[in-house]
Write a protein that holds these residues in place. Structure first.
Motif, PDB file in Angstrom:
ATOM      1  N   TYR A  19     -16.405  33.828  -0.332  1.00  0.00           N
ATOM      2  CA  TYR A  19     -17.042  35.136  -0.157  1.00  0.00           C
ATOM      3  C   TYR A  19     -17.413  35.336   1.311  1.00  0.00           C
ATOM      4  N   ARG A  23     -17.233  42.198 -10.867  1.00  0.00           N
ATOM      5  CA  ARG A  23     -18.259  41.955  -9.854  1.00  0.00           C
ATOM      6  C   ARG A  23     -19.079  40.710 -10.191  1.00  0.00           C
ATOM      7  N   GLY A  32     -18.114  41.823   2.325  1.00  0.00           N
ATOM      8  CA  GLY A  32     -18.283  41.991   0.887  1.00  0.00           C
ATOM      9  C   GLY A  32     -17.017  41.699   0.105  1.00  0.00           C
ATOM     10  N   ARG A  33     -16.083  40.997   0.736  1.00  0.00           N
ATOM     11  CA  ARG A  33     -14.805  40.711   0.084  1.00  0.00           C
ATOM     12  C   ARG A  33     -14.704  39.228  -0.308  1.00  0.00           C
ATOM     13  N   THR A  63     -12.658  43.443  -2.467  1.00  0.00           N
ATOM     14  CA  THR A  63     -13.976  43.706  -3.037  1.00  0.00           C
ATOM     15  C   THR A  63     -13.823  43.680  -4.549  1.00  0.00           C
TER      16      THR A  63
END
Length: 359
Positions: free
Chosen positions: A86, A72, A91-92, A56
């Motif tokens: 992705y 991010r 969400g990694r 993440t």
């Protein structure tokens, strides 16, 4: 058709306009993406993803000692570029083997180097604008330092993949002569990748790299000290007057078109070669005309040539610089005028054409 309010006599084709706008969006994203690629390379973000991902944004920031909020945004942009992958379910972010080869492996494709080179060119925009207005040249040594290191990284994967395995074997008898031992001049060697490759693969031969830019020579020497696997040395000298005679091989890797007087260089190389010597000429891939070069590769090369190749050649006195998309005909003409009796293409890749000239 749509009416062109500025010029009603020239109606707009909406399909063509949409295609143009699509190209613009892609180009704009690629341009600003260059800076993000460079950041990922310098901060070790790609390497971390390849070595220890999936991550993440918080995990990658912790792993690399960087700030999560910046990471991010960077991750999302790189995934949009398809430079990383992705997984919306977790969400990694991660890297495929192909993505890692391209961006995370210094011994791989090292595509970050091309972005480094492009960004350094843009940093020199004011100098190039002045050159457009005045006609003056811009010498290689006056460029942003990223030009020198980025250029080496841009070309190195192609040299590593092809020089020893295919280009040298493509020249009849050259591999055997190098194995037996000859003297070699690598002219316009830059940071010395090709010089080291020749020396490391043919230890019986003595290889000297020559480049007119003292800064590049110093970087080449430093790299050779770090990889002392072959006998090679470096010296600052121009193609028109590098020292020595009786060379079994003289090479010019992606450098002939940069020279202010390539004919003088060709004549000097002819005089420096032994009677049975070879001039190995590696140039950017190009067709015989502008129309043949209107391709993605030609587009990149013309753009780099505008910022680097033509300005440097003019700085050395070129009245009509070759440019890196000159193609085979003017190079063949130079070789013939310099006294080479045999000339021909021996190999090519999507990015380079390789010629051999003999006395």
């Amino acid at each position: 058709m749509t009416v062109n309010k500025e010029n009603p006599a020239r109606p707009l084709d909406q399909g063509r306009l949409d295609d143009l706008l699509g190209r613009y969006v892609n180009d704009l994203g690629a341009t600003i993406s260059a800076g993000n690629v460079i950041l990922g390379d310098k901060l070790g973000l790609y390497r971390a993803l390849a070595e220890a991902g999936p991550f993440t944004s918080a995990e990658l920031a912790t792993y690399t000692g960087t700030a999560e909020r910046y990471v991010r945004e960077w991750l999302a942009g790189q995934a949009a570029s398809v430079y990383i992958s992705y997984d919306p379910a977790t969400g990694r972010y991660s890297m495929t083997a192909e993505q890692a080869l391209a961006f995370a492996d210094p011994a791989g494709l090292d595509l970050s180097g091309g972005f480094e080179l492009a960004a350094a060119c843009l940093a020199d925009g004011a100098m190039i604008e002045d050159a457009f207005r005045t006609g003056r040249g811009v010498a290689w040594g006056t460029h942003h330092p990223g030009v020198f290191t980025g250029c080496e990284r841009f070309f190195r994967p192609g040299y590593v993949a092809n020089l020893v395995s295919s280009w040298i074997p493509a020249v009849d008898g050259l591999g055997e002569r190098l194995a037996a031992g000859v003297t070699v001049a690598d002219v316009g060697c830059g940071l010395g990748t090709t010089t080291r490759l020749l020396a490391e693969s043919h230890p019986a031969s003595t290889v000297t790299g020559f480049d007119p830019h003292q800064g590049s020579v110093e970087l080449a020497r430093a790299a050779a000290r770090a990889h002392p696997a072959g006998l090679c040395t470096f010296a600052a000298a121009r193609a028109q007057d590098f020292p020595g005679t009786g060379y079994g091989l003289v090479t010019t890797f992606d450098s002939l078109h940069d020279m202010g007087d390539p004919l003088a260089a060709a004549r000097h190389i002819r005089g420096a070669l032994a009677g049975d010597g070879v001039w190995l000429i590696v140039e950017p891939f190009a067709g015989t005309s502008v129309a043949e070069n209107l391709t993605p590769v030609g587009r990149s090369y013309y753009s780099f040539s505008t910022f680097l190749c033509v300005p440097h050649a003019i700085s050395e006195g070129a009245a009509d610089a070759l440019g890196n998309q000159a193609g085979e005909a003017p190079i063949a003409a130079l070789a013939a005028e310099a006294g080479f009796r045999r000339f021909g293409e021996v190999a090519q890749t999507p990015f380079n054409r390789v010629y051999a000239a003999r006395p």
